[in-house]
Design a protein around this motif. Sequence first.
Motif, PDB file in Angstrom:
ATOM      1  N   LYS A   3       0.829  -1.198   0.000  1.00  0.00           N
ATOM      2  CA  LYS A   3       0.000   0.000   0.000  1.00  0.00           C
ATOM      3  C   LYS A   3       0.868   1.256   0.000  1.00  0.00           C
ATOM      4  N   VAL A   4       1.983   1.220   0.699  1.00  0.00           N
ATOM      5  CA  VAL A   4       2.902   2.358   0.715  1.00  0.00           C
ATOM      6  C   VAL A   4       3.428   2.611  -0.687  1.00  0.00           C
ATOM      7  N   ARG A   7       0.727   4.140  -2.795  1.00  0.00           N
ATOM      8  CA  ARG A   7       0.497   5.558  -2.463  1.00  0.00           C
ATOM      9  C   ARG A   7       1.581   6.436  -3.077  1.00  0.00           C
ATOM     10  N   TYR A 109       2.549   7.081   9.978  1.00  0.00           N
ATOM     11  CA  TYR A 109       2.014   6.037   9.094  1.00  0.00           C
ATOM     12  C   TYR A 109       2.415   4.639   9.580  1.00  0.00           C
ATOM     13  N   PHE A 110       3.682   4.481   9.920  1.00  0.00           N
ATOM     14  CA  PHE A 110       4.143   3.160  10.349  1.00  0.00           C
ATOM     15  C   PHE A 110       3.667   2.799  11.750  1.00  0.00           C
ATOM     16  N   TRP A 111       3.339   3.804  12.561  1.00  0.00           N
ATOM     17  CA  TRP A 111       2.859   3.563  13.912  1.00  0.00           C
ATOM     18  C   TRP A 111       1.342   3.381  13.954  1.00  0.00           C
ATOM     19  N   LYS A 112       0.611   4.298  13.311  1.00  0.00           N
ATOM     20  CA  LYS A 112      -0.855   4.298  13.372  1.00  0.00           C
ATOM     21  C   LYS A 112      -1.534   3.994  12.036  1.00  0.00           C
ATOM     22  N   LYS A 113      -0.755   3.728  10.995  1.00  0.00           N
ATOM     23  CA  LYS A 113      -1.293   3.442   9.661  1.00  0.00           C
ATOM     24  C   LYS A 113      -2.092   4.611   9.082  1.00  0.00           C
ATOM     25  N   THR A 114      -1.686   5.837   9.425  1.00  0.00           N
ATOM     26  CA  THR A 114      -2.277   7.037   8.845  1.00  0.00           C
ATOM     27  C   THR A 114      -1.185   8.088   8.701  1.00  0.00           C
ATOM     28  N   THR A 115      -1.315   8.941   7.710  1.00  0.00           N
ATOM     29  CA  THR A 115      -0.343  10.018   7.523  1.00  0.00           C
ATOM     30  C   THR A 115      -0.815  11.263   8.266  1.00  0.00           C
ATOM     31  N   TRP A 119      -4.661  12.237   9.107  1.00  0.00           N
ATOM     32  CA  TRP A 119      -5.061  12.383  10.502  1.00  0.00           C
ATOM     33  C   TRP A 119      -5.747  13.733  10.719  1.00  0.00           C
ATOM     34  N   ARG A 124      -8.854   8.509   5.203  1.00  0.00           N
ATOM     35  CA  ARG A 124      -7.983   7.348   4.998  1.00  0.00           C
ATOM     36  C   ARG A 124      -7.902   7.089   3.509  1.00  0.00           C
TER      37      ARG A 124
END
Length: 135
Positions: A3-4, A7, A109-115, A119, A124
């Motif tokens: 997904k990264v 994007r 993104y890597f912590w919460k799966k959102t940029t 946020w 999303r």
Amino acid sequence: MDKVILRVLAFVIDAMLIYFPSIILLQIIFGLDFRMADIVAQLFMVLYFAIAGSAFGGKTVGKFFSKQRTVYMYDHNDLAIVGLRELPKMLYFIPHFGFVFTLLSAGLYFWKKTTLHDWIGGSRVMMDSQSKVRG
């Protein structure tokens, strides 16, 4: 991780369509120096993302080809809500500080799966095959 990559691919496609041609045209036609052309091109990108995201169901050309869409909490995707998501993207381009916002966004993104901009904008990016987000 796929997904990264998608994007990034979507962003590169959109930048090739709007950002890079804008810089070149602004320099050639209007004689702007690179820094000023860069700032105006960033504004064009924000407008493009906001208008396309609002008018085409959360899709830009890049998201269309990468089979993604931006989904907003509570199904709001009018221009004002979409603009709220897009304006923070300009933080990434602030000279000498943009890299801090970029790193913060990547870490988020890597912590919460959102940029960071997702946020702030209550959105999303999802694959077309995924169901819609509900608040």
